[in-house]
Design a protein around this motif. Sequence first.
Motif, PDB file in Angstrom:
ATOM      1  N   LEU A 268       0.579  12.397   7.156  1.00  0.00           N
ATOM      2  CA  LEU A 268       1.775  11.632   6.800  1.00  0.00           C
ATOM      3  C   LEU A 268       1.585  10.908   5.466  1.00  0.00           C
ATOM      4  CD1 LEU A 268       4.574  10.618   7.838  1.00  0.00           C
ATOM      5  CD2 LEU A 268       3.360   8.684   8.861  1.00  0.00           C
ATOM      6  N   LYS A 269       0.405  10.329   5.277  1.00  0.00           N
ATOM      7  CA  LYS A 269       0.125   9.659   4.008  1.00  0.00           C
ATOM      8  C   LYS A 269       0.086  10.668   2.862  1.00  0.00           C
ATOM      9  CE  LYS A 269      -2.467   5.735   5.875  1.00  0.00           C
ATOM     10  NZ  LYS A 269      -3.774   5.008   5.904  1.00  0.00           N
ATOM     11  N   GLY A 270      -0.569  11.795   3.130  1.00  0.00           N
ATOM     12  CA  GLY A 270      -0.624  12.819   2.090  1.00  0.00           C
ATOM     13  C   GLY A 270       0.738  13.360   1.737  1.00  0.00           C
ATOM     14  N   TYR A 271       1.601  13.459   2.745  1.00  0.00           N
ATOM     15  CA  TYR A 271       2.956  13.958   2.513  1.00  0.00           C
ATOM     16  C   TYR A 271       3.705  13.050   1.552  1.00  0.00           C
ATOM     17  CZ  TYR A 271       7.779  15.306   3.572  1.00  0.00           C
ATOM     18  OH  TYR A 271       9.081  15.700   3.481  1.00  0.00           O
ATOM     19  N   TYR A 272       3.661  11.745   1.781  1.00  0.00           N
ATOM     20  CA  TYR A 272       4.407  10.813   0.934  1.00  0.00           C
ATOM     21  C   TYR A 272       3.749  10.588  -0.413  1.00  0.00           C
ATOM     22  CZ  TYR A 272       7.789   9.519   4.504  1.00  0.00           C
ATOM     23  OH  TYR A 272       8.829   9.549   5.407  1.00  0.00           O
ATOM     24  N   CYS A 273       2.455  10.821  -0.483  1.00  0.00           N
ATOM     25  CA  CYS A 273       1.765  10.606  -1.751  1.00  0.00           C
ATOM     26  C   CYS A 273       1.869  11.821  -2.679  1.00  0.00           C
ATOM     27  CB  CYS A 273       0.288  10.279  -1.513  1.00  0.00           C
ATOM     28  SG  CYS A 273       0.019   8.671  -0.773  1.00  0.00           S
ATOM     29  N   SER A 274       1.755  13.006  -2.102  1.00  0.00           N
ATOM     30  CA  SER A 274       1.601  14.200  -2.931  1.00  0.00           C
ATOM     31  C   SER A 274       2.831  15.077  -3.011  1.00  0.00           C
ATOM     32  CB  SER A 274       0.422  15.041  -2.413  1.00  0.00           C
ATOM     33  OG  SER A 274      -0.737  14.260  -2.337  1.00  0.00           O
ATOM     34  N   ILE A 275       3.701  15.041  -2.021  1.00  0.00           N
ATOM     35  CA  ILE A 275       4.793  16.014  -1.992  1.00  0.00           C
ATOM     36  C   ILE A 275       6.125  15.288  -1.886  1.00  0.00           C
ATOM     37  CG2 ILE A 275       5.340  18.300  -1.064  1.00  0.00           C
ATOM     38  CD1 ILE A 275       2.778  18.178   0.489  1.00  0.00           C
ATOM     39  N   SER A 276       6.262  14.187  -2.589  1.00  0.00           N
ATOM     40  CA  SER A 276       7.469  13.368  -2.480  1.00  0.00           C
ATOM     41  C   SER A 276       8.712  14.064  -3.052  1.00  0.00           C
ATOM     42  CB  SER A 276       7.257  12.043  -3.214  1.00  0.00           C
ATOM     43  OG  SER A 276       6.965  12.283  -4.574  1.00  0.00           O
ATOM     44  N   PHE A 780     -11.541   9.064  36.816  1.00  0.00           N
ATOM     45  CA  PHE A 780     -10.658   9.740  37.765  1.00  0.00           C
ATOM     46  C   PHE A 780      -9.208   9.270  37.631  1.00  0.00           C
ATOM     47  CE2 PHE A 780     -14.805  10.065  39.960  1.00  0.00           C
ATOM     48  CZ  PHE A 780     -14.850  11.439  40.119  1.00  0.00           C
ATOM     49  N   LYS A 781      -8.988   8.171  36.928  1.00  0.00           N
ATOM     50  CA  LYS A 781      -7.631   7.660  36.726  1.00  0.00           C
ATOM     51  C   LYS A 781      -7.011   8.187  35.429  1.00  0.00           C
ATOM     52  CE  LYS A 781      -9.433   3.358  38.667  1.00  0.00           C
ATOM     53  NZ  LYS A 781      -9.668   1.920  38.427  1.00  0.00           N
ATOM     54  N   TYR A 782      -7.758   8.983  34.706  1.00  0.00           N
ATOM     55  CA  TYR A 782      -7.286   9.494  33.415  1.00  0.00           C
ATOM     56  C   TYR A 782      -6.066  10.387  33.591  1.00  0.00           C
ATOM     57  CZ  TYR A 782      -7.324  12.097  29.005  1.00  0.00           C
ATOM     58  OH  TYR A 782      -6.970  12.690  27.819  1.00  0.00           O
ATOM     59  N   GLU A 783      -5.070  10.161  32.763  1.00  0.00           N
ATOM     60  CA  GLU A 783      -3.872  11.003  32.745  1.00  0.00           C
ATOM     61  C   GLU A 783      -3.669  11.559  31.346  1.00  0.00           C
ATOM     62  OE1 GLU A 783      -0.550   8.835  34.198  1.00  0.00           O
ATOM     63  OE2 GLU A 783      -1.454   8.392  36.139  1.00  0.00           O
ATOM     64  N   LYS A 784      -3.042  12.722  31.285  1.00  0.00           N
ATOM     65  CA  LYS A 784      -2.832  13.359  29.986  1.00  0.00           C
ATOM     66  C   LYS A 784      -2.007  12.444  29.083  1.00  0.00           C
ATOM     67  CE  LYS A 784      -3.115  18.047  31.866  1.00  0.00           C
ATOM     68  NZ  LYS A 784      -2.409  19.319  32.090  1.00  0.00           N
ATOM     69  N   PRO A 785      -2.496  12.183  27.883  1.00  0.00           N
ATOM     70  CA  PRO A 785      -1.816  11.226  27.005  1.00  0.00           C
ATOM     71  C   PRO A 785      -0.660  11.865  26.237  1.00  0.00           C
ATOM     72  CG  PRO A 785      -3.784  12.030  25.936  1.00  0.00           C
ATOM     73  CD  PRO A 785      -3.741  12.688  27.289  1.00  0.00           C
ATOM     74  N   LYS A 786       0.127  11.007  25.640  1.00  0.00           N
ATOM     75  CA  LYS A 786       1.179  11.435  24.724  1.00  0.00           C
ATOM     76  C   LYS A 786       0.770  11.073  23.299  1.00  0.00           C
ATOM     77  CE  LYS A 786       5.092  10.948  27.921  1.00  0.00           C
ATOM     78  NZ  LYS A 786       6.400  10.272  28.163  1.00  0.00           N
ATOM     79  N   ILE A 787       1.012  11.997  22.400  1.00  0.00           N
ATOM     80  CA  ILE A 787       0.725  11.719  21.004  1.00  0.00           C
ATOM     81  C   ILE A 787       1.663  10.614  20.523  1.00  0.00           C
ATOM     82  CG2 ILE A 787       0.507  12.694  18.685  1.00  0.00           C
ATOM     83  CD1 ILE A 787      -1.407  13.818  20.770  1.00  0.00           C
ATOM     84  N   TRP A 788       1.102   9.589  19.895  1.00  0.00           N
ATOM     85  CA  TRP A 788       1.907   8.449  19.428  1.00  0.00           C
ATOM     86  C   TRP A 788       1.812   8.357  17.914  1.00  0.00           C
ATOM     87  CZ3 TRP A 788       0.772   2.549  19.749  1.00  0.00           C
ATOM     88  CH2 TRP A 788       1.958   1.845  19.544  1.00  0.00           C
ATOM     89  N   LEU A 789       2.918   8.668  17.263  1.00  0.00           N
ATOM     90  CA  LEU A 789       3.009   8.575  15.808  1.00  0.00           C
ATOM     91  C   LEU A 789       4.112   7.594  15.427  1.00  0.00           C
ATOM     92  CD1 LEU A 789       2.733  12.362  14.829  1.00  0.00           C
ATOM     93  CD2 LEU A 789       0.901  10.667  14.964  1.00  0.00           C
ATOM     94  N   PRO A 790       4.009   6.976  14.276  1.00  0.00           N
ATOM     95  CA  PRO A 790       5.043   6.016  13.872  1.00  0.00           C
ATOM     96  C   PRO A 790       6.268   6.710  13.284  1.00  0.00           C
ATOM     97  CG  PRO A 790       3.330   6.110  12.212  1.00  0.00           C
ATOM     98  CD  PRO A 790       2.890   7.019  13.302  1.00  0.00           C
ATOM     99  N   LYS A 791       7.416   6.084  13.479  1.00  0.00           N
ATOM    100  CA  LYS A 791       8.626   6.579  12.809  1.00  0.00           C
ATOM    101  C   LYS A 791       8.471   6.397  11.305  1.00  0.00           C
ATOM    102  CE  LYS A 791      11.807   5.314  16.553  1.00  0.00           C
ATOM    103  NZ  LYS A 791      12.976   4.468  16.933  1.00  0.00           N
ATOM    104  N   ASP A 792       9.028   7.357  10.569  1.00  0.00           N
ATOM    105  CA  ASP A 792       9.003   7.234   9.115  1.00  0.00           C
ATOM    106  C   ASP A 792      10.415   7.490   8.577  1.00  0.00           C
ATOM    107  OD1 ASP A 792       8.829  10.303   7.745  1.00  0.00           O
ATOM    108  OD2 ASP A 792       8.316  10.129   9.873  1.00  0.00           O
ATOM    109  N   PRO A 793      10.711   7.071   7.367  1.00  0.00           N
ATOM    110  CA  PRO A 793      12.096   7.140   6.870  1.00  0.00           C
ATOM    111  C   PRO A 793      12.696   8.530   6.848  1.00  0.00           C
ATOM    112  CG  PRO A 793      10.777   5.688   5.486  1.00  0.00           C
ATOM    113  CD  PRO A 793       9.832   6.345   6.435  1.00  0.00           C
ATOM    114  N   LYS A 794      11.890   9.546   6.636  1.00  0.00           N
ATOM    115  CA  LYS A 794      12.421  10.902   6.508  1.00  0.00           C
ATOM    116  C   LYS A 794      12.196  11.774   7.731  1.00  0.00           C
ATOM    117  CE  LYS A 794      13.973  10.205   2.380  1.00  0.00           C
ATOM    118  NZ  LYS A 794      15.432  10.204   2.119  1.00  0.00           N
ATOM    119  N   GLY A 795      11.708  11.190   8.813  1.00  0.00           N
ATOM    120  CA  GLY A 795      11.529  11.959  10.046  1.00  0.00           C
ATOM    121  C   GLY A 795      10.388  12.944  10.022  1.00  0.00           C
ATOM    122  N   PHE A 796       9.420  12.719   9.145  1.00  0.00           N
ATOM    123  CA  PHE A 796       8.303  13.656   9.037  1.00  0.00           C
ATOM    124  C   PHE A 796       7.461  13.668  10.315  1.00  0.00           C
ATOM    125  CE2 PHE A 796       4.010  14.851   7.615  1.00  0.00           C
ATOM    126  CZ  PHE A 796       4.298  16.060   6.988  1.00  0.00           C
TER     127      PHE A 796
END
Length: 841
Positions: A268-276, A780-796
């Motif tokens: 995400l950082k590379g996207y906004y830095c290099s391919i704006s 034994f209590k472990y459950e499959k996680p969900k990927i958590w990413l932040p919202k960004d202005p362009k929906g990347f």
Amino acid sequence: MDFFNSDKFTNFLNTTQTGSAHSSHGIDFPIFMQTLFTSICFCTIQLTLFCLLRSIFNYLYQPRCFCVPINERMEILPRGFIKWIIPTLQSSINTYLSLGLDAYFFVRFISVLSLFFLLIGSLNMIILIPINFTGNSIEFTAAGLDKLSLSNIANSNVSRLNAHFIMGLLTIGVFHWLIIYEFQSFVIIKQSYLLSESHKNSIMARTLLIFNVPHYLQDEQVLRDLFQFVPGGVTHIWHVCDFEKIDHQVEKAKDALNLLEKSQILALKGYYCSISLLWQKKEQQNDALYRVKKDIKFFPPIYCRMIKFPQIDRSLRLKLPGWLRLFALQKRVSMLNWALETLQECHLKIDEEKLKLANGQLSKHNKIFIEFQDHKGACIANQCLLSQSQGCFDKTLIEVHPQDIIWRNISRTDGIGCKFEKYIVTILFISIIVLYVIPVSLIHSLSQIPLLIHLMPFLKWIYQFPEEARQTISGFLPSILLTILTEFVMITFRFLTYFKGKATGSEVELDLQKWFFAFLFVQQFLVVTISSSVTVICKQIIDQPTSIPVLLATNLPKSATFFFQYICLRAFAFCGNNFLRITQLALTNSYYKIVDITPRQKFNRITALPQIQWGTTFAVYSIYACIGISYSIVSPLISIFIIFFLNLSILYYKYALKYVYSHINTSETMGRLYPIALLHLFTGIYCLECCLIGVFFLSKDSSGKYVMRIQGWIMTGVLFFTIFANTLIYNRYLPYFSDLPILSDKLYKDEKKCESSSTPVNSTINSSTNHEFLYLHPAFKYEKPKIWLPKDPKGFSNLQIEEIQSRSAAIKGATSGAEVQVGKFLKTLKMHISEAPPDYK
């Protein structure tokens, strides 16, 4: 090595064996203040910064107002430079019951000590200081601050010691009354707390951990039949199953999740830095997505095979950093691909282990958790000898917090190797206490600049400082170094205690309290006060046991000024460092900004509130109280410094417990640390009595007669009475430390008061955790996680999640609760966290 064979080192070893505290004997008040001036300045600066920054860094200085669930948040303190002080001091001590009995009794402990020294200290200062100050003669007078102590009484005025005799008896009498009152209060408050409805209904109050359960008794139906004698019977049984494999896979899965989210943030950082420039069309965005990700490569961590030590029934797993693959000439791999593949592989193996658990195919260790229908049933089982066979069902623990269990110790068999390990650790503890005289002796040399320079001539540049500066250095440097050494020992003790096989963190705290107090008493009191060698003290006591009063009488008065300095320096350092939290402040604004890349990392950092380690904390205040009691008659001025330190501590802990520290104490001992701390105070009384005995027997009038012998014999009788009282109090109240009386009709009148002011710390377990998995290993209590990413202005981020799900349908993702703001020129991203992760439990 030639240095150790040199004459300089020999001379160093042949220096006087008197305690290092004697170096402060007889210093004047201006010099005393010079040693404190630097600490006062630092403390003032730190407190000023705290008052200024308190409302700016809310997550650091008021996390319980912002970083916990809404229903558990404290009311925000008013803004203003000092507007936080009055609301903090006005907090009733009963409000701290909601944080657990350990927190409540600690606040009570320092409050009671403060009142004790305020009462007894004031009386002793008003009566004894004028007597001491005018007790000199033309032939003899003490120097400096020692004019205010017993050391200033000349032989011609030896009759003035009768005032010390009377005040000593009064002090000892008030102490015993206070101890008995506090023990009785402890019993009433603890039992009222444990009998409150919210606590009785909690799972912790009804669950028992039982050790050494034979294999033939581990069948669930057999256990239910065995415990039919318990009222209400058994509700649930948790076996301690083999968790090594699933635990390893869960750790790998967590690492993979962290690296997966990290790779996406870097993309995400590379996207906004290099391919704006490629934001206009969706196709270009997708092109940009693959173009950025193909360059994010790394060396995966190295997971070593488990190493087993069957002799002591321990296992060890190592995870080595990935950069070591460079030496094997391995190539970097895609972080995204490795993380996805590892997650899929780990989830398959985790599911296999869970299926084995459900089918009863996992091997079981010889410990079990049993939940009873009623809390009285758990108490009855806990107080009974459960087996006729020796070595079976021979130990039980109640009130065990699921997050406090030390699973690596729980999974061990208590065999000969484990017992040998415990003895080795005990020997190490004793060795540390005895051998720590070496660094303490070095500290002693630092307080004597001529000796230090004689030992190390390259330090002659110290003489370039003014005389006042050298005196200041020699005054406060030993106290600072003693504090650093103490912290190092505390860390070492805590590390070694793990190898004693303790099943829970609460057991660790109870064990540490005793050992750390022993260390502090020997090294920060006896060695510093009497002799620079523990062996010298022990040899003299063994050769002539009756010399103990003489040792204390001849050495304690000479060390009073040192402890004035030491307690003041500790007070200023404690106040400034703890309020400002300088280390956390620096890390929050530097290191954490670098390492906390993902929203999950930042959320965990913000919400991971610190917890107080009560075992060592109680021990520290017990030793300060013992020092104050020991000097309360010999040098009454010490009460001012003790009161000052205790009141600063009350202010800090009242603030920190409400607004900084976690409201959940996983290592809660249910108040058992408090009676031990009270019993430790007897050490100070014994030192006071022995010192007064020595003073009375050694005191001669101007004609050379021992005129205080009668007072000495009376004080000897008081010493034996104190030993008897100590034994009686211990034996009378010992059953109440851990056990709960079943017939508690006397306490029902106090139950409502305790109920209204407390919400037990474990009451949240019922609603927040799946009951079936409560006392199983966390893996034994472990459950499959969900990927958590932040919202960004362009929906990347949404494109990233879609791309991940296309490659692994089992992995879900979300962007709610986190958001990034793009800085100028699209080169910086600022992350904001507003909610918990989507898979947060």
